[in-house]
Scaffold this active site. Structure first.
Site, PDB file in Angstrom:
ATOM      1  CG  LEU A  54      -1.715  -1.267   1.526  1.00  0.00           C
ATOM      2  CD1 LEU A  54      -2.565  -1.091   2.776  1.00  0.00           C
ATOM      3  CD2 LEU A  54      -2.582  -1.647   0.332  1.00  0.00           C
ATOM      4  CE1 TYR A 103       0.453   8.469  -7.148  1.00  0.00           C
ATOM      5  CE2 TYR A 103      -1.613   8.836  -8.320  1.00  0.00           C
ATOM      6  CZ  TYR A 103      -0.906   8.255  -7.278  1.00  0.00           C
ATOM      7  OH  TYR A 103      -1.552   7.454  -6.377  1.00  0.00           O
ATOM      8  CE  LYS A 107       0.311   4.664  -6.730  1.00  0.00           C
ATOM      9  NZ  LYS A 107       0.528   3.719  -5.611  1.00  0.00           N
ATOM     10  CG  ASN A 132     -10.877  10.866  -5.984  1.00  0.00           C
ATOM     11  OD1 ASN A 132      -9.823  11.433  -5.765  1.00  0.00           O
ATOM     12  ND2 ASN A 132     -11.534  11.009  -7.138  1.00  0.00           N
ATOM     13  N   PRO A 281     -43.510  11.814  39.697  1.00  0.00           N
ATOM     14  CG  PRO A 281     -42.336  11.286  41.660  1.00  0.00           C
ATOM     15  CD  PRO A 281     -42.387  12.293  40.550  1.00  0.00           C
TER      16      PRO A 281
END
Length: 377
Positions: A54, A103, A107, A132, A281
């Site tokens: 991860l 990025y 990946k 997301n 009461p």
């Protein structure tokens, strides 16, 4: 099973470790993060029977860090795993792997390294391209717009919506963890041969911002959003997880007189409202009936009786109630009813009504139950 988890202190890693930690005796976890020593990583690699990879870089100081943190570390990790037990590996990738940016390229390179590892070793691999991700323990200004918006709005800070028409594709953390555990068991969800997390929720950025803004207003009114929509339910849970510790509570309005008090605790929208009734009461409250409104009463402290009579009928129906038994008593439409405290201490009753009280349309009509008539149990 010995499980290596890289990025164990990240958003997904924390949630995954928490869930795996509940499976007592089934697994030994080797959580690895930036503060782990090289020796700890090597021991985890040597022991691993399954790997959740991860770790990664998505907000670097320079673009070069993408390649180092996503591509190069993955290649190095897989090489060392190949020299150990050759375990199955799950890779947390991104939908940006399909895009031509630094990025996404890093990946995609990590995914290719994983595929090559599978060819060389024959080990099962599970590449997941996540959109997301959102949920508890995510980081504002890092993981997603949801985290940033939730953090800011829960603290009265402004948010920026540059293009309200942008369509967001969102996956919830609990759904991610559930799917990752399916992969651990060798049963991943496949979509066209690709590992996937379901469901993917779609919402326009502007609509999401408006929805998150509404959650703060609802809290102040003691309203709860209609969570029959799974996305609303998940976004609301995420929003609440970002509340500042000093802002968990809200104080309801208490309506008091010499008979006791009545407090509306929660407004549930289409699911009505929950209230707390305090009877002094030997006090009787109620003496009214409804055309359509219906309720449920639960005495949680004290001793009492709930009485009913249908208008035009002399028969009185009685139910003894007690905090010791906490019976749920339905209050049907068309019956005038009351509740009497038979004890010497305050009687507390949780009351649910199928609709929030509307003073313009109260659907409440005064009519004594006449408890002096003969009671039928």
């Amino acid at each position: 099973m010995n499980i290596l988890i890289t990025g164990a202190k990240g958003f997904i890693g924390r949630n995954l470790c928490a869930e795996l930690g509940q499976q007592a005796g089934e697994h030994i976890l080797f959580p690895i993060d930036l503060d782990s020593t090289p020796e700890q990583l090597e021991e985890a690699i040597r022991q691993a029977d399954f790997v959740f990879h991860l770790a990664g870089v998505n907000r670097p100081q320079s673009p070069e860090e993408f390649a180092a943190g996503n591509r190069d570390f993955t290649i190095s990790l897989l090489s060392r795993l190949e020299s150990a037990k050759k375990p199955p590996v799950l890779l947390s990738s991104s939908i940006q792997a399909a895009l031509d940016n630094p990025y996404g390229q890093s990946k995609l390179a990590a995914e290719k390294a994983l595929a090559d590892y599978a060819v060389r070793t024959g080990a099962p691999v599970f590449p997941y391209r996540l959109p997301n991700a959102f949920g508890k323990w995510s980081r504002p200004n890092y993981n997603s717009a949801v985290a940033t918006f939730c953090y800011n709005l829960s603290r009265g800070l402004p948010i920026t919506v540059n293009n309200p028409d942008v369509l967001m594709n969102l996956v919830y953390i609990d759904d991610i963890v559930t799917e990752f555990l399916r992969a651990l068991e060798g049963n991943p969800t496949l979509d066209g041969g690709v590992c996937t997390v379901m469901p993917v929720h779609q919402i326009k950025l502007g609509d999401m911002a408006d929805l998150l803004r509404s959650f703060g207003v609802m809290r102040d009114r003691l309203d709860v959003p209609d969570q029959s929509d799974p996305l609303v339910r998940k976004l609301y849970a995420t929003y609440l997880s970002f509340l500042p510790p000093e802002d968990f509570s809200r104080t309801p309005v208490i309506h008091s007189d010499n008979r006791g008090s009545f407090t509306e605790l929660l407004h549930l929208g289409g699911y009505g409202q929950v209230s707390l009734n305090v009877s002094k009461p030997h006090i009787t409250k109620g003496e009214h009936w409804h055309h359509t409104k219906h309720e449920k009463f639960i005495v949680i402290q004290g001793e009492g009786v709930i009485r009913f009579r249908k208008p035009g009928d002399d028969t009185v129906i009685s139910y003894r109630v007690s905090g010791d038994t906490q019976t749920v008593v339905d209050i049907p439409p068309g019956y005038t009813h009351n509740i009497e405290n038979l004890g010497d201490t305050d009687m507390l009753t949780i009351m649910w009504a199928n609709e929030c009280f509307d003073p313009q349309h109260p659907d409440t009509y005064r009519l004594p139950v006449a408890p002096e008539r003969k009671d039928n149990q």
